[in-house]
Motif scaffolding. Structure first.
Motif, PDB file in Angstrom:
ATOM      1  N   VAL A 253      86.816  40.764  18.060  1.00  0.00           N
ATOM      2  CA  VAL A 253      86.281  42.098  18.362  1.00  0.00           C
ATOM      3  C   VAL A 253      86.648  42.377  19.814  1.00  0.00           C
ATOM      4  CG1 VAL A 253      84.203  43.477  18.659  1.00  0.00           C
ATOM      5  CG2 VAL A 253      84.436  41.992  16.666  1.00  0.00           C
ATOM      6  N   SER A 254      87.379  43.469  20.011  1.00  0.00           N
ATOM      7  CA  SER A 254      87.937  43.766  21.325  1.00  0.00           C
ATOM      8  C   SER A 254      87.090  44.804  22.050  1.00  0.00           C
ATOM      9  CB  SER A 254      89.367  44.288  21.140  1.00  0.00           C
ATOM     10  OG  SER A 254      89.883  44.710  22.369  1.00  0.00           O
ATOM     11  N   PHE A 255      86.613  44.445  23.244  1.00  0.00           N
ATOM     12  CA  PHE A 255      85.862  45.385  24.086  1.00  0.00           C
ATOM     13  C   PHE A 255      86.833  45.999  25.070  1.00  0.00           C
ATOM     14  CE2 PHE A 255      82.740  42.540  22.339  1.00  0.00           C
ATOM     15  CZ  PHE A 255      81.753  43.416  21.933  1.00  0.00           C
ATOM     16  N   THR A 256      86.992  47.331  24.961  1.00  0.00           N
ATOM     17  CA  THR A 256      88.004  48.015  25.750  1.00  0.00           C
ATOM     18  C   THR A 256      87.392  49.281  26.360  1.00  0.00           C
ATOM     19  OG1 THR A 256      90.287  48.807  25.656  1.00  0.00           O
ATOM     20  CG2 THR A 256      88.966  49.191  23.688  1.00  0.00           C
ATOM     21  N   GLY A 257      88.209  50.076  26.994  1.00  0.00           N
ATOM     22  CA  GLY A 257      87.629  51.269  27.647  1.00  0.00           C
ATOM     23  C   GLY A 257      88.709  52.285  27.907  1.00  0.00           C
ATOM     24  N   GLY A 258      88.466  52.976  29.028  1.00  0.00           N
ATOM     25  CA  GLY A 258      87.550  52.711  30.138  1.00  0.00           C
ATOM     26  C   GLY A 258      87.601  51.261  30.615  1.00  0.00           C
ATOM     27  N   GLU A 259      86.553  50.925  31.340  1.00  0.00           N
ATOM     28  CA  GLU A 259      86.431  49.545  31.815  1.00  0.00           C
ATOM     29  C   GLU A 259      85.174  48.929  31.191  1.00  0.00           C
ATOM     30  OE1 GLU A 259      88.195  47.190  33.330  1.00  0.00           O
ATOM     31  OE2 GLU A 259      86.407  46.013  32.885  1.00  0.00           O
ATOM     32  N   PRO A 260      85.356  47.993  30.245  1.00  0.00           N
ATOM     33  CA  PRO A 260      84.203  47.423  29.542  1.00  0.00           C
ATOM     34  C   PRO A 260      83.235  46.671  30.448  1.00  0.00           C
ATOM     35  CG  PRO A 260      86.238  46.301  28.927  1.00  0.00           C
ATOM     36  CD  PRO A 260      86.637  47.498  29.704  1.00  0.00           C
ATOM     37  N   LEU A 261      83.723  46.162  31.598  1.00  0.00           N
ATOM     38  CA  LEU A 261      82.804  45.400  32.467  1.00  0.00           C
ATOM     39  C   LEU A 261      81.802  46.296  33.196  1.00  0.00           C
ATOM     40  CD1 LEU A 261      85.136  42.590  33.820  1.00  0.00           C
ATOM     41  CD2 LEU A 261      83.242  42.380  32.186  1.00  0.00           C
ATOM     42  N   LEU A 262      81.872  47.595  32.970  1.00  0.00           N
ATOM     43  CA  LEU A 262      80.796  48.478  33.450  1.00  0.00           C
ATOM     44  C   LEU A 262      79.609  48.425  32.485  1.00  0.00           C
ATOM     45  CD1 LEU A 262      82.980  51.539  34.558  1.00  0.00           C
ATOM     46  CD2 LEU A 262      81.871  49.865  36.044  1.00  0.00           C
ATOM     47  N   HIS A 263      79.719  47.613  31.422  1.00  0.00           N
ATOM     48  CA  HIS A 263      78.682  47.561  30.369  1.00  0.00           C
ATOM     49  C   HIS A 263      78.354  46.107  30.022  1.00  0.00           C
ATOM     50  CE1 HIS A 263      79.724  51.843  29.640  1.00  0.00           C
ATOM     51  NE2 HIS A 263      80.926  51.420  29.937  1.00  0.00           N
TER      52      HIS A 263
ATOM     53  N   LYS B 269      85.156  36.239  17.446  1.00  0.00           N
ATOM     54  CA  LYS B 269      85.627  35.991  18.812  1.00  0.00           C
ATOM     55  C   LYS B 269      85.484  37.276  19.633  1.00  0.00           C
ATOM     56  CE  LYS B 269      88.685  32.137  18.484  1.00  0.00           C
ATOM     57  NZ  LYS B 269      90.036  31.598  18.514  1.00  0.00           N
ATOM     58  N   ILE B 270      85.143  37.124  20.901  1.00  0.00           N
ATOM     59  CA  ILE B 270      84.982  38.284  21.796  1.00  0.00           C
ATOM     60  C   ILE B 270      86.210  38.366  22.694  1.00  0.00           C
ATOM     61  CG2 ILE B 270      83.561  39.353  23.584  1.00  0.00           C
ATOM     62  CD1 ILE B 270      82.112  39.128  20.885  1.00  0.00           C
ATOM     63  N   PHE B 271      86.885  39.509  22.613  1.00  0.00           N
ATOM     64  CA  PHE B 271      88.140  39.754  23.328  1.00  0.00           C
ATOM     65  C   PHE B 271      87.852  40.837  24.370  1.00  0.00           C
ATOM     66  CE2 PHE B 271      92.194  41.743  24.003  1.00  0.00           C
ATOM     67  CZ  PHE B 271      93.207  40.886  23.597  1.00  0.00           C
ATOM     68  N   LEU B 272      88.130  40.540  25.614  1.00  0.00           N
ATOM     69  CA  LEU B 272      87.859  41.496  26.698  1.00  0.00           C
ATOM     70  C   LEU B 272      89.168  42.055  27.237  1.00  0.00           C
ATOM     71  CD1 LEU B 272      85.648  42.632  28.734  1.00  0.00           C
ATOM     72  CD2 LEU B 272      86.365  40.753  30.227  1.00  0.00           C
ATOM     73  N   GLU B 273      89.313  43.380  27.224  1.00  0.00           N
ATOM     74  CA  GLU B 273      90.496  44.026  27.805  1.00  0.00           C
ATOM     75  C   GLU B 273      90.043  44.698  29.090  1.00  0.00           C
ATOM     76  OE1 GLU B 273      93.641  45.371  24.644  1.00  0.00           O
ATOM     77  OE2 GLU B 273      91.856  46.562  24.380  1.00  0.00           O
ATOM     78  N   SER B 274      90.426  44.122  30.230  1.00  0.00           N
ATOM     79  CA  SER B 274      89.853  44.587  31.497  1.00  0.00           C
ATOM     80  C   SER B 274      90.932  44.933  32.511  1.00  0.00           C
ATOM     81  CB  SER B 274      88.951  43.477  32.066  1.00  0.00           C
ATOM     82  OG  SER B 274      88.541  43.799  33.365  1.00  0.00           O
ATOM     83  N   ASN B 275      90.579  45.827  33.450  1.00  0.00           N
ATOM     84  CA  ASN B 275      91.520  46.131  34.536  1.00  0.00           C
ATOM     85  C   ASN B 275      91.501  45.063  35.625  1.00  0.00           C
ATOM     86  OD1 ASN B 275      89.345  46.823  36.297  1.00  0.00           O
ATOM     87  ND2 ASN B 275      89.432  48.976  35.663  1.00  0.00           N
ATOM     88  N   GLY B 276      90.698  44.032  35.446  1.00  0.00           N
ATOM     89  CA  GLY B 276      90.807  42.839  36.292  1.00  0.00           C
ATOM     90  C   GLY B 276      90.295  42.985  37.714  1.00  0.00           C
TER      91      GLY B 276
END
Ligand code: SF4
Length: 243
Positions: A89-99, A113-120
């Motif tokens: 399951v992919s958490f994307t955005g926007g920026e998911p780390l704002l949540h 599995k937790i998949f994080l797509e982040s701007n780093g």
């Protein structure tokens, strides 16, 4: 209970990076802390979020702000309809780390599995939820893309992310300079020379100039002097007209 605004949820294939072609369920959050010149993502939430099919057609809508229980129920319903579990399951955005709190609570409710797509860039937020993340797709945003130098933030982010299944993605445009690219490569190599680096040619939008194949190949050759695995992979989902 924590609530947050979601833009959309859909089941499709991962179109970018190391897991290209894998079936995933995508949760797109609202808001971003950056403004990239090539951004074509709508980060503004509506009163309702949409559940879409892979062609972008709306199947259902739900009220915003959403709760983790509501989103977990939608994920389970999609898996039932798909007839097969997602690779992640992919958490994307926007920026998911704002949540972060929201992601943490959903991770406790689902068994994928937790998949994080982040701007780093949001390393403190990553540190707060690192234990519930399995795979991290981290971007390095070059100064020519965001108008400022974020290398220190990227370096700290990578130090936290590198013990997970991490790969790094750099979007290459016609304006990418060798100097900023090399700086980014050295940051990745400083964390580990075995981190996979993906060079993603920009999908042209507005005034943004595409990278040439000569530019991409010479950047790949340069990066291979420092890293063991450097691949050029475009956004494949756009070629197939899926979201
Ligand atoms: S980090 Fe992603 S969502 Fe945010 S502005 Fe850049 S491309 Fe858009």
């Amino acid at each position: 209970m924590i609530e947050t605004n979601i833009i959309e949820i859909f089941s499709s294939i991962q179109g970018e990076g190391k897991y290209v072609g894998c079936r995933q369920i995508f949760i797109r959050f609202s808001n971003c802390n950056l403004k990239c010149i090539y951004c074509d993502t709508n980060c503004n939430a509506d009163n309702f979020y949409k559940v879409l099919d892979a062609s972008g057609n709306v199947i259902e809508t739900f009220k915003n702000p959403a709760t983790p229980h509501n989103v977990a129920a939608v994920i389970n319903k999609i898996v039932d309809a798909d007839g097969a579990p997602p690779q992640a399951v992919s958490f994307t955005g926007g920026e998911p780390l704002l949540h972060t709190q929201f992601i943490k609570e959903i991770a406790e409710l689902i068994d994928y599995k937790i998949f994080l797509e982040s701007n780093g860039t949001l390393y403190n937020e990553l540190a707060a939820i690192i234990d519930c993340i399995d795979i991290i797709s981290m971007d390095i945003k070059l100064p020519s893309v965001v108008g400022k130098n974020l290398f220190k933030e990227h370096q700290r982010f990578m130090e936290i992310a590198k013990n997970k299944d991490l790969y790094v993605k750099i979007v290459i445009t016609g304006e990418t300079t060798q100097e900023e690219f090399l700086m980014a490569v050295k940051i990745v190599a400083g964390a580990s020379k075995d981190i996979l680096l993906i060079l993603q040619p920009v999908t042209p939008v507005g005034e943004v100039k595409p990278a040439t194949i000569e530019q991409l190949l010479s950047f790949q050759a340069l990066a291979l002097k420092y890293l063991s695995d450097v691949r050029i992979i475009p956004q494949t989902h756009k070629m197939m007209n899926v979201i």
